[in-house]
Design a protein around this motif. Structure first.
Motif, PDB file in Angstrom:
ATOM      1  N   GLN A 172      -8.581  -4.810  12.057  1.00  0.00           N
ATOM      2  CA  GLN A 172      -7.322  -5.224  11.445  1.00  0.00           C
ATOM      3  C   GLN A 172      -7.518  -6.434  10.535  1.00  0.00           C
ATOM      4  N   ALA A 173      -8.531  -7.249  10.834  1.00  0.00           N
ATOM      5  CA  ALA A 173      -8.789  -8.448  10.034  1.00  0.00           C
ATOM      6  C   ALA A 173      -9.429  -8.116   8.682  1.00  0.00           C
ATOM      7  N   VAL A 174      -9.979  -6.906   8.522  1.00  0.00           N
ATOM      8  CA  VAL A 174     -10.598  -6.493   7.256  1.00  0.00           C
ATOM      9  C   VAL A 174      -9.485  -6.107   6.274  1.00  0.00           C
ATOM     10  N   PRO A 175      -9.485  -6.683   5.070  1.00  0.00           N
ATOM     11  CA  PRO A 175      -8.460  -6.325   4.095  1.00  0.00           C
ATOM     12  C   PRO A 175      -8.574  -4.839   3.723  1.00  0.00           C
ATOM     13  N   ALA A 176      -7.554  -4.070   4.111  1.00  0.00           N
ATOM     14  CA  ALA A 176      -7.582  -2.626   3.889  1.00  0.00           C
ATOM     15  C   ALA A 176      -6.182  -2.111   3.616  1.00  0.00           C
ATOM     16  N   ASP A 219      -8.893   2.704  -6.089  1.00  0.00           N
ATOM     17  CA  ASP A 219      -8.908   1.772  -7.219  1.00  0.00           C
ATOM     18  C   ASP A 219      -7.851   0.676  -7.034  1.00  0.00           C
ATOM     19  N   HIS A 220      -6.671   1.070  -6.618  1.00  0.00           N
ATOM     20  CA  HIS A 220      -5.574   0.127  -6.374  1.00  0.00           C
ATOM     21  C   HIS A 220      -5.988  -0.904  -5.317  1.00  0.00           C
ATOM     22  N   ALA A 221      -6.696  -0.440  -4.298  1.00  0.00           N
ATOM     23  CA  ALA A 221      -7.149  -1.344  -3.230  1.00  0.00           C
ATOM     24  C   ALA A 221      -8.052  -2.434  -3.787  1.00  0.00           C
ATOM     25  N   VAL A 222      -9.004  -2.059  -4.643  1.00  0.00           N
ATOM     26  CA  VAL A 222      -9.899  -3.052  -5.244  1.00  0.00           C
ATOM     27  C   VAL A 222      -9.097  -4.068  -6.045  1.00  0.00           C
ATOM     28  N   HIS A 228      -8.493  -5.569  -1.528  1.00  0.00           N
ATOM     29  CA  HIS A 228      -8.814  -4.911  -0.262  1.00  0.00           C
ATOM     30  C   HIS A 228     -10.225  -4.336  -0.315  1.00  0.00           C
ATOM     31  N   ARG A 229     -10.880  -4.283   0.850  1.00  0.00           N
ATOM     32  CA  ARG A 229     -12.263  -3.778   0.904  1.00  0.00           C
ATOM     33  C   ARG A 229     -12.363  -2.291   1.185  1.00  0.00           C
ATOM     34  N   GLU A 230     -11.340  -1.724   1.841  1.00  0.00           N
ATOM     35  CA  GLU A 230     -11.408  -0.301   2.152  1.00  0.00           C
ATOM     36  C   GLU A 230     -10.026   0.316   2.203  1.00  0.00           C
ATOM     37  N   VAL A 231     -10.043   1.648   2.252  1.00  0.00           N
ATOM     38  CA  VAL A 231      -8.822   2.428   2.428  1.00  0.00           C
ATOM     39  C   VAL A 231      -9.027   3.282   3.667  1.00  0.00           C
ATOM     40  N   ARG A 232      -7.985   3.363   4.477  1.00  0.00           N
ATOM     41  CA  ARG A 232      -8.026   4.141   5.719  1.00  0.00           C
ATOM     42  C   ARG A 232      -6.947   5.212   5.668  1.00  0.00           C
ATOM     43  N   ARG A 233      -7.160   6.234   6.452  1.00  0.00           N
ATOM     44  CA  ARG A 233      -6.149   7.281   6.594  1.00  0.00           C
ATOM     45  C   ARG A 233      -6.333   7.942   7.948  1.00  0.00           C
ATOM     46  N   GLU A 238     -13.606   0.790  -7.772  1.00  0.00           N
ATOM     47  CA  GLU A 238     -12.961   0.916  -9.084  1.00  0.00           C
ATOM     48  C   GLU A 238     -13.140   2.338  -9.591  1.00  0.00           C
ATOM     49  N   ARG A 239     -12.075   2.865 -10.183  1.00  0.00           N
ATOM     50  CA  ARG A 239     -12.086   4.219 -10.735  1.00  0.00           C
ATOM     51  C   ARG A 239     -11.532   4.194 -12.159  1.00  0.00           C
ATOM     52  N   PRO A 240     -12.255   3.571 -13.079  1.00  0.00           N
ATOM     53  CA  PRO A 240     -11.747   3.474 -14.453  1.00  0.00           C
ATOM     54  C   PRO A 240     -11.649   4.834 -15.147  1.00  0.00           C
ATOM     55  N   ASP A 241     -12.330   5.838 -14.612  1.00  0.00           N
ATOM     56  CA  ASP A 241     -12.335   7.182 -15.197  1.00  0.00           C
ATOM     57  C   ASP A 241     -11.158   8.036 -14.757  1.00  0.00           C
ATOM     58  N   LEU A 242     -10.307   7.512 -13.915  1.00  0.00           N
ATOM     59  CA  LEU A 242      -9.262   8.310 -13.291  1.00  0.00           C
ATOM     60  C   LEU A 242      -8.241   8.870 -14.294  1.00  0.00           C
ATOM     61  N   GLY A 243      -7.884   8.083 -15.281  1.00  0.00           N
ATOM     62  CA  GLY A 243      -6.935   8.563 -16.280  1.00  0.00           C
ATOM     63  C   GLY A 243      -5.492   8.626 -15.795  1.00  0.00           C
ATOM     64  N   VAL A 244      -5.144   7.780 -14.842  1.00  0.00           N
ATOM     65  CA  VAL A 244      -3.778   7.702 -14.346  1.00  0.00           C
ATOM     66  C   VAL A 244      -3.253   6.320 -14.676  1.00  0.00           C
ATOM     67  N   LEU A 245      -2.080   6.277 -15.268  1.00  0.00           N
ATOM     68  CA  LEU A 245      -1.481   5.004 -15.655  1.00  0.00           C
ATOM     69  C   LEU A 245      -0.653   4.427 -14.535  1.00  0.00           C
ATOM     70  N   ASN A 246      -0.647   3.082 -14.456  1.00  0.00           N
ATOM     71  CA  ASN A 246       0.207   2.371 -13.493  1.00  0.00           C
ATOM     72  C   ASN A 246       1.467   1.932 -14.178  1.00  0.00           C
TER      73      ASN A 246
END
Length: 168
Positions: free
Chosen positions: A80-84, A109-112, A116-121, A160-168
């Motif tokens: 829980q202490a890890v930024p995710a 990409d949003h997490a970076v 945040h260091r990781e994404v969980r599901r 980072e996913r600069p190749d994603l091609g999705v706008l925020n």
């Protein structure tokens, strides 16, 4: 495509999109509650539930919830202490465009960008566990029994996913 926070004006679009997915799932013989479309729609604009919508030419084609905290019943205090970020309740219109993968990549990409260091599901569906690990590259952290079902929790490093091609 564009991703943005959901607002209350998105309720009808989210409800219709999730209802299409529910009908598709039922046709595939997959267990799903018909109430989920209404529940997801009601969350749009709810500040307690951080919902995002994926738009294609202005039409809602996906939605997801992204939390800054992971479920405490599934993760240790050290974890829980890890930024995710915790990716939950992802729904997409049924098609062959892998929109759920688009939402997952955007979340990495949003997490970076948010430090945040990781994404969980997590998922209760064994078929999704295989898909997430074999196709999307997620790693299994553990399985937890919850309300008589087994939930598998997975993680992936934020990137980072600069190749994603999705706008925020």
């Amino acid at each position: 495509m564009q991703i943005r926070p959901a607002d209350s004006d998105d309720q009808d679009g989210i409800g219709a999109m999730v209802a299409k997915r529910v009908r598709w799932m039922k046709a595939q013989g997959l267990p799903v509650s018909t109430r989920v479309a209404e529940a997801m729609a009601e969350q749009a604009g709810d500040e307690a539930v951080p919902n995002w919508v994926l738009l294609d030419d202005g039409k809602i084609v996906g939605c997801t919830s992204i939390y800054t905290e992971s479920p405490p019943w599934a993760f240790t205090e050290e974890e829980q202490a890890v930024p995710a970020l915790f990716l939950a309740s992802t729904w997409t219109v049924p098609n062959n465009r892998r929109l759920g993968w688009t939402l997952a990549l955007w979340t990495l990409d949003h997490a970076v960008r948010k430090g945040h260091r990781e994404v969980r599901r997590g998922t209760f569906a064994p078929a999704l566990v295989r898909y997430y690990t074999d196709v999307q590259g997620w790693s299994i952290l553990r399985q937890v029994e919850r309300r008589g079902k087994t939930c598998t929790f997975l993680a992936r490093a934020a990137e980072e996913r600069p190749d994603l091609g999705v706008l925020n």
